[in-house]
Write a protein that holds these residues in place. Sequence first.
Motif, PDB file in Angstrom:
ATOM      1  N   HIS A  88      21.169  51.132  38.601  1.00 59.15           N
ATOM      2  CA  HIS A  88      22.256  52.036  38.198  1.00 59.15           C
ATOM      3  C   HIS A  88      23.343  51.365  37.375  1.00 59.15           C
ATOM      4  CE1 HIS A  88      22.526  56.131  40.266  1.00 59.15           C
ATOM      5  NE2 HIS A  88      21.257  55.795  40.148  1.00 59.15           N
ATOM      6  N   THR A 149      22.322  55.722  43.788  1.00 59.46           N
ATOM      7  CA  THR A 149      22.793  54.363  43.466  1.00 59.46           C
ATOM      8  C   THR A 149      22.139  53.351  44.403  1.00 59.46           C
ATOM      9  OG1 THR A 149      24.910  55.344  42.860  1.00 59.46           O
ATOM     10  CG2 THR A 149      24.886  52.960  43.194  1.00 59.46           C
ATOM     11  N   PHE A 160      32.873  51.131  46.853  1.00 57.51           N
ATOM     12  CA  PHE A 160      33.878  52.019  47.452  1.00 57.51           C
ATOM     13  C   PHE A 160      33.435  53.472  47.348  1.00 57.51           C
ATOM     14  CE2 PHE A 160      35.215  51.918  43.023  1.00 57.51           C
ATOM     15  CZ  PHE A 160      35.499  53.243  42.765  1.00 57.51           C
ATOM     16  N   LEU A 327      25.084  63.538  37.868  1.00 53.98           N
ATOM     17  CA  LEU A 327      24.921  62.103  37.608  1.00 53.98           C
ATOM     18  C   LEU A 327      23.453  61.704  37.571  1.00 53.98           C
ATOM     19  CD1 LEU A 327      27.741  60.906  40.060  1.00 53.98           C
ATOM     20  CD2 LEU A 327      27.856  60.926  37.566  1.00 53.98           C
ATOM     21  N   TRP A 335      31.143  53.737  29.949  1.00 53.43           N
ATOM     22  CA  TRP A 335      32.301  53.840  30.838  1.00 53.43           C
ATOM     23  C   TRP A 335      33.384  52.861  30.419  1.00 53.43           C
ATOM     24  CZ3 TRP A 335      29.855  53.360  36.441  1.00 53.43           C
ATOM     25  CH2 TRP A 335      29.052  54.484  36.690  1.00 53.43           C
TER      26      TRP A 335
HETATM   27  C1  LIG Z   1      26.228  57.567  38.850  1.00 56.23           C
HETATM   28  C2  LIG Z   1      26.902  56.363  39.424  1.00 56.23           C
HETATM   29  C3  LIG Z   1      27.844  56.508  40.412  1.00 56.23           C
HETATM   30  C4  LIG Z   1      28.466  55.383  40.947  1.00 56.23           C
HETATM   31  N1  LIG Z   1      29.398  55.541  41.925  1.00 56.23           N
HETATM   32  C5  LIG Z   1      29.939  54.446  42.501  1.00 56.23           C
HETATM   33  C6  LIG Z   1      30.820  54.569  43.591  1.00 56.23           C
HETATM   34  O1  LIG Z   1      31.121  55.658  44.040  1.00 56.23           O
HETATM   35  N2  LIG Z   1      31.310  53.452  44.146  1.00 56.23           N
HETATM   36  C7  LIG Z   1      30.985  52.217  43.689  1.00 56.23           C
HETATM   37  O2  LIG Z   1      31.460  51.226  44.256  1.00 56.23           O
HETATM   38  N3  LIG Z   1      30.169  52.054  42.637  1.00 56.23           N
HETATM   39  C8  LIG Z   1      29.638  53.146  42.047  1.00 56.23           C
HETATM   40  N4  LIG Z   1      28.787  53.004  40.988  1.00 56.23           N
HETATM   41  C9  LIG Z   1      28.603  51.680  40.398  1.00 56.23           C
HETATM   42  C10 LIG Z   1      27.519  50.922  41.122  1.00 56.23           C
HETATM   43  O3  LIG Z   1      28.093  50.249  42.209  1.00 56.23           O
HETATM   44  C11 LIG Z   1      26.893  49.902  40.174  1.00 56.23           C
HETATM   45  O4  LIG Z   1      26.280  50.600  39.130  1.00 56.23           O
HETATM   46  C12 LIG Z   1      25.889  49.002  40.852  1.00 56.23           C
HETATM   47  O5  LIG Z   1      25.639  47.928  39.964  1.00 56.23           O
HETATM   48  C13 LIG Z   1      24.610  49.720  41.178  1.00 56.23           C
HETATM   49  O6  LIG Z   1      23.737  48.911  41.891  1.00 56.23           O
HETATM   50  P1  LIG Z   1      22.165  49.021  41.642  1.00 56.23           P
HETATM   51  O7  LIG Z   1      21.484  48.158  42.636  1.00 56.23           O
HETATM   52  O8  LIG Z   1      21.771  50.439  41.550  1.00 56.23           O
HETATM   53  O9  LIG Z   1      22.114  48.420  40.172  1.00 56.23           O
HETATM   54  P2  LIG Z   1      21.189  47.426  39.372  1.00 56.23           P
HETATM   55  O10 LIG Z   1      21.388  47.848  37.959  1.00 56.23           O
HETATM   56  O11 LIG Z   1      19.809  47.362  39.895  1.00 56.23           O
HETATM   57  O12 LIG Z   1      21.881  46.033  39.633  1.00 56.23           O
HETATM   58  C14 LIG Z   1      23.237  45.812  39.330  1.00 56.23           C
HETATM   59  C15 LIG Z   1      23.541  44.325  39.251  1.00 56.23           C
HETATM   60  O13 LIG Z   1      23.321  43.735  40.524  1.00 56.23           O
HETATM   61  C16 LIG Z   1      22.317  42.738  40.447  1.00 56.23           C
HETATM   62  N5  LIG Z   1      21.460  42.886  41.607  1.00 56.23           N
HETATM   63  C17 LIG Z   1      20.867  44.017  42.031  1.00 56.23           C
HETATM   64  N6  LIG Z   1      20.208  43.786  43.168  1.00 56.23           N
HETATM   65  C18 LIG Z   1      20.379  42.489  43.476  1.00 56.23           C
HETATM   66  C19 LIG Z   1      19.965  41.665  44.547  1.00 56.23           C
HETATM   67  N7  LIG Z   1      19.245  42.139  45.551  1.00 56.23           N
HETATM   68  N8  LIG Z   1      20.320  40.358  44.542  1.00 56.23           N
HETATM   69  C20 LIG Z   1      21.071  39.869  43.533  1.00 56.23           C
HETATM   70  N9  LIG Z   1      21.512  40.605  42.499  1.00 56.23           N
HETATM   71  C21 LIG Z   1      21.169  41.901  42.472  1.00 56.23           C
HETATM   72  C22 LIG Z   1      21.589  43.018  39.159  1.00 56.23           C
HETATM   73  O14 LIG Z   1      21.022  41.880  38.608  1.00 56.23           O
HETATM   74  C23 LIG Z   1      22.669  43.562  38.281  1.00 56.23           C
HETATM   75  O15 LIG Z   1      23.404  42.515  37.709  1.00 56.23           O
HETATM   76  C24 LIG Z   1      28.137  54.105  40.456  1.00 56.23           C
HETATM   77  C25 LIG Z   1      27.177  53.971  39.455  1.00 56.23           C
HETATM   78  C26 LIG Z   1      26.568  55.087  38.936  1.00 56.23           C
HETATM   79  C27 LIG Z   1      25.573  54.933  37.839  1.00 56.23           C
END
Ligand SMILES: Cc1cc2nc3c(=O)[nH]c(=O)nc-3n(C[C@H](O)[C@H](O)[C@H](O)COP(=O)(O)OP(=O)(O)OC[C@H]3O[C@@H](n4cnc5c(N)ncnc54)[C@H](O)[C@@H]3O)c2cc1C
Length: 473
Positions: A88, A149, A160, A327, A335
């Motif tokens: 995400h 997410t 948060f 979303l 953003w």
């Molecule tokens: C629609 C939407 C709504 C959101 N709402 C919120 C919200 O309400 N509150 C909030 O705090 N954030 C919110 N976010 C932001 C969200 O926290 C970040 O997008 C976060 O990076 C998503 O994590 P992911 O694992 O899905 O992402 P990914 O894109 O898979 O990873 C994000 C980052 O983390 C690293 N990573 C992932 N997994 C690991 C792992 N296991 N070990 C080490 N590194 C890792 C990746 O390399 C990358 O750098 C939102 C995002 C979106 C798109």
Amino acid sequence: MGDFTVRTADRRDTTLTQQAVDDLGARLRGTLLTPQSDGYEQARAIWNAMIDRRPGLIVRCAGAADVMQAVRFARENGLLVSVRGGGHNIAGNALCDGGVLIDLSPLRYVHVDPMGRTARVAPGATLGDLDRETQAFGLAVPTGINSTTGIAGLTLGGGFGWLTRKYGLTVDNLLGVDMVTADGQFLRASADENADLFWAVRGGGGNFGVVTSFTFRLHPVGPMVTAGLIVHPFDKAGDLMRRYRAAAAALPDEAACWIVLRKAPPLPFLPAEVHGKEVMVLAVFCALDEAAAAKALEPVRALGQPIGEHLGPMPYAAWQAAFDPLLAPGARNYWKSHNFTRIDDGLIDLLVAEAGKLPSPHCEIFVGQLGGAANRVPADATAYPHRDADFVMNVHSRWETAAEDTPCVRWARDVFDRTASYATGGVYVNFVTDDEQRVQAAYGANYDRLRALKQRYDPGNLFCVNQNIAPAG
Ligand SMILES: Cc1cc2nc3c(=O)[nH]c(=O)nc-3n(C[C@H](O)[C@H](O)[C@H](O)COP(=O)(O)OP(=O)(O)OC[C@H]3O[C@@H](n4cnc5c(N)ncnc54)[C@H](O)[C@@H]3O)c2cc1C
């Protein structure tokens, strides 16, 4: 049969023999994908359609052993590495061009210990996976507002959402992680083991290794909460936001009220003539029992004469997924974000003016309310430092076609630039976009300590496809 072109950590093309790739595949319990494999295109698709990157190899991990194999292989061959949890991240940091993608998304278990009130969570689990398992026991961890997410990236940046004012950030509820560090070793980090690393992963993103399991503290929540939307006419937005400040400040920690300025979606409780027109939405949540919640939310409900209101008891897990339709993955997104300690009159006037220029019906400005328990933690207690932020603004530009890129990106940048003088200068690392250089703003006074720990745990910067903390020295 033939050689594979892949990319090194210093962004040069190199080749791997078929034998080397086959050997890696044979060492995995999961699946190794190359650009020629079935499933490669699906495995490289992430939430933000603006990001189009083609990894050289994708390791679809079945467990921590696969992560160790992938890290060692990448290191031995000097390859670029990215790590995917839920995919995400707005900057698209799950993906790299040409390197090895360590894909954790197949790993989605959530093991709840209802008596001990803890959950052990796999790094590919979504917020929805976590809520589903924990809510079966009336328990929850504070996370974010969109159920698809990934828990991994969200937690590693801070995390948060609706429960944050009561129970703190997601990282404030993290008890420990299992991880694979850059040397390919598996270790545990918690308050008692590798405590410095545990400090760093609570906000430091994926800079310090690949987390293979998270353990969270759980809290009793719901399963019914009071939540919903109050939709006001846009021409009253300036006045309402001025009065919102006192109403929001009076809310108990169990409650939160976020502002969303956008065009009205075709929600059934809104008159048809409002659909597609600018509105001011209050997104309201309270985890107290129904009667106490009704009382606590009264000042927010009394703010004005809404066009429509859909607010009442509902399952916590349903509210956690309420924004999913707005979303959904596959749209183009850009953003820009600021933190605020207060909402000044001048800021309100600017936000209303900019929300009057939305370049696409999917664009919005949201202002999330933090404070409460999240801000009672010292700024140096975790790598996440923004314990002064009472409000987080996300200028969420979102649209459908590449032809709209320029106006939609420009609008987000304009809102950001015009409101900058009201902001703290800090930024939530998970809201930093691909083209921004804001790592120091994301870590503030914690940045030097993070650099020293990066030097200790990843001196060669193997984990660099992220908001990168440069190793000290
Ligand atoms: C629609 C939407 C709504 C959101 N709402 C919120 C919200 O309400 N509150 C909030 O705090 N954030 C919110 N976010 C932001 C969200 O926290 C970040 O997008 C976060 O990076 C998503 O994590 P992911 O694992 O899905 O992402 P990914 O894109 O898979 O990873 C994000 C980052 O983390 C690293 N990573 C992932 N997994 C690991 C792992 N296991 N070990 C080490 N590194 C890792 C990746 O390399 C990358 O750098 C939102 C995002 C979106 C798109």
